[in-house]
Design a protein around this motif. Structure first.
Motif, PDB file in Angstrom:
ATOM      1  N   ARG A   1       7.268  -8.811  10.263  1.00  0.00           N
ATOM      2  CA  ARG A   1       5.811  -8.747  10.289  1.00  0.00           C
ATOM      3  C   ARG A   1       5.392  -7.856  11.445  1.00  0.00           C
ATOM      4  NH1 ARG A   1       2.614 -14.458   9.175  1.00  0.00           N
ATOM      5  NH2 ARG A   1       2.661 -14.272   6.905  1.00  0.00           N
ATOM      6  N   GLY A   2       4.861  -6.723  11.121  1.00  0.00           N
ATOM      7  CA  GLY A   2       4.448  -5.806  12.169  1.00  0.00           C
ATOM      8  C   GLY A   2       3.754  -4.597  11.580  1.00  0.00           C
ATOM      9  N   LEU A   3       3.164  -3.799  12.457  1.00  0.00           N
ATOM     10  CA  LEU A   3       2.434  -2.613  12.007  1.00  0.00           C
ATOM     11  C   LEU A   3       2.252  -1.666  13.182  1.00  0.00           C
ATOM     12  CD1 LEU A   3       1.059  -1.573   9.383  1.00  0.00           C
ATOM     13  CD2 LEU A   3      -1.077  -2.557  10.234  1.00  0.00           C
ATOM     14  N   ILE A   4       2.372  -0.379  12.907  1.00  0.00           N
ATOM     15  CA  ILE A   4       2.037   0.674  13.859  1.00  0.00           C
ATOM     16  C   ILE A   4       0.801   1.378  13.333  1.00  0.00           C
ATOM     17  CG2 ILE A   4       2.841   2.727  15.074  1.00  0.00           C
ATOM     18  CD1 ILE A   4       5.702   1.919  14.192  1.00  0.00           C
ATOM     19  N   LEU A   5      -0.235   1.476  14.155  1.00  0.00           N
ATOM     20  CA  LEU A   5      -1.488   2.094  13.740  1.00  0.00           C
ATOM     21  C   LEU A   5      -1.936   3.108  14.777  1.00  0.00           C
ATOM     22  CD1 LEU A   5      -1.863  -1.335  13.690  1.00  0.00           C
ATOM     23  CD2 LEU A   5      -3.640  -0.649  12.082  1.00  0.00           C
ATOM     24  N   PHE A   6      -2.665   4.110  14.309  1.00  0.00           N
ATOM     25  CA  PHE A   6      -3.381   5.011  15.194  1.00  0.00           C
ATOM     26  C   PHE A   6      -4.749   5.224  14.583  1.00  0.00           C
ATOM     27  CE2 PHE A   6      -4.941   8.809  17.129  1.00  0.00           C
ATOM     28  CZ  PHE A   6      -4.442   8.791  18.422  1.00  0.00           C
ATOM     29  N   CYS A   7      -5.794   4.849  15.317  1.00  0.00           N
ATOM     30  CA  CYS A   7      -7.171   5.035  14.851  1.00  0.00           C
ATOM     31  C   CYS A   7      -7.698   6.345  15.407  1.00  0.00           C
ATOM     32  CB  CYS A   7      -8.049   3.870  15.295  1.00  0.00           C
ATOM     33  SG  CYS A   7      -9.747   3.968  14.685  1.00  0.00           S
TER      34      CYS A   7
ATOM     35  N   ALA B   1       7.153  -0.201   7.419  1.00  0.00           N
ATOM     36  CA  ALA B   1       8.571  -0.114   7.067  1.00  0.00           C
ATOM     37  C   ALA B   1       8.860  -0.891   5.785  1.00  0.00           C
ATOM     38  CB  ALA B   1       9.436  -0.652   8.210  1.00  0.00           C
ATOM     39  N   GLU B   2      10.052  -0.688   5.243  1.00  0.00           N
ATOM     40  CA  GLU B   2      10.477  -1.454   4.069  1.00  0.00           C
ATOM     41  C   GLU B   2      10.434  -2.954   4.376  1.00  0.00           C
ATOM     42  OE1 GLU B   2      14.249  -0.342   2.473  1.00  0.00           O
ATOM     43  OE2 GLU B   2      13.882   1.806   2.709  1.00  0.00           O
ATOM     44  N   ASN B   3       9.781  -3.707   3.500  1.00  0.00           N
ATOM     45  CA  ASN B   3       9.679  -5.166   3.615  1.00  0.00           C
ATOM     46  C   ASN B   3       9.029  -5.630   4.914  1.00  0.00           C
ATOM     47  OD1 ASN B   3      10.890  -5.789   1.078  1.00  0.00           O
ATOM     48  ND2 ASN B   3      12.906  -5.397   1.966  1.00  0.00           N
ATOM     49  N   GLN B   4       8.315  -4.753   5.589  1.00  0.00           N
ATOM     50  CA  GLN B   4       7.581  -5.134   6.799  1.00  0.00           C
ATOM     51  C   GLN B   4       6.144  -5.485   6.396  1.00  0.00           C
ATOM     52  OE1 GLN B   4       6.500  -2.036   9.616  1.00  0.00           O
ATOM     53  NE2 GLN B   4       7.093  -3.367  11.320  1.00  0.00           N
TER      54      GLN B   4
ATOM     55  N   LEU C   1       4.089   1.899  -1.133  1.00  0.00           N
ATOM     56  CA  LEU C   1       3.425   0.750  -0.528  1.00  0.00           C
ATOM     57  C   LEU C   1       3.093  -0.274  -1.604  1.00  0.00           C
ATOM     58  CD1 LEU C   1       2.282  -0.211   2.267  1.00  0.00           C
ATOM     59  CD2 LEU C   1       0.035   0.511   1.400  1.00  0.00           C
ATOM     60  N   VAL C   2       3.504  -1.517  -1.365  1.00  0.00           N
ATOM     61  CA  VAL C   2       3.189  -2.619  -2.273  1.00  0.00           C
ATOM     62  C   VAL C   2       2.023  -3.405  -1.684  1.00  0.00           C
ATOM     63  CG1 VAL C   2       4.066  -4.651  -3.475  1.00  0.00           C
ATOM     64  CG2 VAL C   2       5.620  -2.762  -2.914  1.00  0.00           C
TER      65      VAL C   2
ATOM     66  N   HIS D   1      -5.780  -9.446   0.816  1.00  0.00           N
ATOM     67  CA  HIS D   1      -4.657  -8.548   0.547  1.00  0.00           C
ATOM     68  C   HIS D   1      -3.580  -8.660   1.619  1.00  0.00           C
ATOM     69  CE1 HIS D   1      -7.654  -6.389   2.969  1.00  0.00           C
ATOM     70  NE2 HIS D   1      -6.664  -5.665   3.483  1.00  0.00           N
ATOM     71  N   ARG D   2      -2.370  -8.345   1.227  1.00  0.00           N
ATOM     72  CA  ARG D   2      -1.281  -8.100   2.159  1.00  0.00           C
ATOM     73  C   ARG D   2      -0.492  -6.912   1.632  1.00  0.00           C
ATOM     74  NH1 ARG D   2       4.181 -11.654   1.757  1.00  0.00           N
ATOM     75  NH2 ARG D   2       4.501 -11.583  -0.500  1.00  0.00           N
ATOM     76  N   PHE D   3       0.255  -6.243   2.515  1.00  0.00           N
ATOM     77  CA  PHE D   3       1.028  -5.099   2.034  1.00  0.00           C
ATOM     78  C   PHE D   3       2.320  -4.962   2.815  1.00  0.00           C
ATOM     79  CE2 PHE D   3      -2.369  -3.335   4.811  1.00  0.00           C
ATOM     80  CZ  PHE D   3      -1.620  -2.744   5.809  1.00  0.00           C
ATOM     81  N   TYR D   4       3.257  -4.214   2.202  1.00  0.00           N
ATOM     82  CA  TYR D   4       4.566  -3.978   2.799  1.00  0.00           C
ATOM     83  C   TYR D   4       5.206  -2.788   2.091  1.00  0.00           C
ATOM     84  CZ  TYR D   4       5.511  -6.957  -1.271  1.00  0.00           C
ATOM     85  OH  TYR D   4       5.509  -7.508  -2.533  1.00  0.00           O
ATOM     86  N   GLY D   5       6.207  -2.179   2.746  1.00  0.00           N
ATOM     87  CA  GLY D   5       6.905  -1.069   2.140  1.00  0.00           C
ATOM     88  C   GLY D   5       7.886  -1.541   1.086  1.00  0.00           C
ATOM     89  N   GLU D   6       7.935  -0.815  -0.036  1.00  0.00           N
ATOM     90  CA  GLU D   6       8.851  -1.185  -1.113  1.00  0.00           C
ATOM     91  C   GLU D   6      10.297  -0.988  -0.670  1.00  0.00           C
ATOM     92  OE1 GLU D   6       9.633  -0.332  -5.884  1.00  0.00           O
ATOM     93  OE2 GLU D   6       8.260   0.951  -4.757  1.00  0.00           O
ATOM     94  N   GLU D   7      11.127  -1.973  -0.952  1.00  0.00           N
ATOM     95  CA  GLU D   7      12.528  -1.917  -0.551  1.00  0.00           C
ATOM     96  C   GLU D   7      13.243  -0.727  -1.197  1.00  0.00           C
ATOM     97  OE1 GLU D   7      16.434  -4.871  -0.311  1.00  0.00           O
ATOM     98  OE2 GLU D   7      14.554  -5.584  -1.190  1.00  0.00           O
ATOM     99  N   GLY D   8      14.045  -0.037  -0.399  1.00  0.00           N
ATOM    100  CA  GLY D   8      14.842   1.074  -0.899  1.00  0.00           C
ATOM    101  C   GLY D   8      14.131   2.410  -0.925  1.00  0.00           C
ATOM    102  N   LYS D   9      12.854   2.441  -0.517  1.00  0.00           N
ATOM    103  CA  LYS D   9      12.082   3.685  -0.587  1.00  0.00           C
ATOM    104  C   LYS D   9      11.816   4.314   0.773  1.00  0.00           C
ATOM    105  CE  LYS D   9      11.466   3.456  -5.082  1.00  0.00           C
ATOM    106  NZ  LYS D   9      12.025   4.463  -6.012  1.00  0.00           N
ATOM    107  N   GLY D  10      12.179   3.635   1.851  1.00  0.00           N
ATOM    108  CA  GLY D  10      11.959   4.183   3.177  1.00  0.00           C
ATOM    109  C   GLY D  10      10.601   3.815   3.750  1.00  0.00           C
ATOM    110  N   PRO D  11      10.369   4.154   5.031  1.00  0.00           N
ATOM    111  CA  PRO D  11       9.078   3.851   5.658  1.00  0.00           C
ATOM    112  C   PRO D  11       7.936   4.604   4.990  1.00  0.00           C
ATOM    113  CG  PRO D  11      10.378   5.302   7.047  1.00  0.00           C
ATOM    114  CD  PRO D  11      11.282   4.870   5.942  1.00  0.00           C
TER     115      PRO D  11
END
Length: 224
Positions: A65-71, A93-96, A118-119, A170-180
């Protein structure tokens, strides 16, 4: 979070932004000393919540569970004369996971700018403020109407986007196997202090252990 980890995450994010030729403002690369030399700019960016933001939602497991953001640009909520819009760029990231939440004021477009897929999982909000796991969700991806079961998902590939109305959970995460995933956000004014409503996370902002000096301060560390 340890500052050394935050520094590494920011460095990685900058490399990913550069991989798609996405350029940050000059001050996106400022050191603490450079910020100290620009007090008016620092005050402006802090007031507008603009700049770097790295979070593990207070749980100490950034990979899960995490996120990098730049506004890059933002107004101030309910402040006359301010711009009514915001723009962010993020790394997922994947599954993050960015955990289940909604906004009462902000309507937003989430756009995949590059990298993986992105899922995004979606539910409506009940009148008493709970997640509605019964009724279908209506959401548009690049203008196309999608009717999903409660808790259903859309998968966005690079170049695709979804419009999230106010109070859509909503929630979101990177799809597994596809990279960040390099994710953009274009929205109404963003206020991470007052317009995030989470269901099952401890904190929007992380406590920081300063084991090393910061390469770039986070926006809420700028002089106000």
């Amino acid at each position: 979070m340890r500052r050394s980890d935050i520094n590494a995450h920011i460095t990685h994010a900058k490399e990913l932004f550069e991989s798609i030729s996405f350029k940050l403002p000059v001050w996106g690369h400022y050191s603490p000393a450079q910020w100290d030399a620009e007090p008016d700019l620092a005050k402006w960016c802090r007031a507008h919540q603009m700049g770097w933001d790295v979070t593990d939602y207070g749980e100490g497991d950034f990979a899960r569970r995490g996120l990098i953001l730049f506004c890059l640009r933002n107004g101030i909520l309910r402040q006359p004369g301010e711009v009514p819009y915001a723009e962010k760029i993020m790394i997922v990231a994947e599954n993050q996971e960015c955990p289940w939440h909604y906004h009462k004021v902000k309507m937003e477009d989430i756009i995949v700018r590059g990298g993986g897929n992105l899922v995004i999982e979606l539910t409506n909000l009940t009148e008493d403020g709970k997640m509605d796991m019964v009724n279908d969700v209506h959401v548009r991806t690049d203008g196309k109407l999608n009717i999903l079961p409660a808790g259903g998902k859309v998968v966005l590939e690079p170049g695709q986007s979804v419009t999230l109305p106010r109070t859509l959970v909503h929630r979101f995460y990177g799809e597994e196997g596809k990279g960040p995933v390099i994710v953009g956000e274009v929205s109404q004014v963003n206020d991470d202090l007052a317009d995030n409503y989470f269901f099952d996370c401890d904190a929007r902002f992380s406590e920081i252990e300063n084991d090393v000096a910061p390469i770039h301060p986070l926006w809420n560390e700028l002089a106000g």
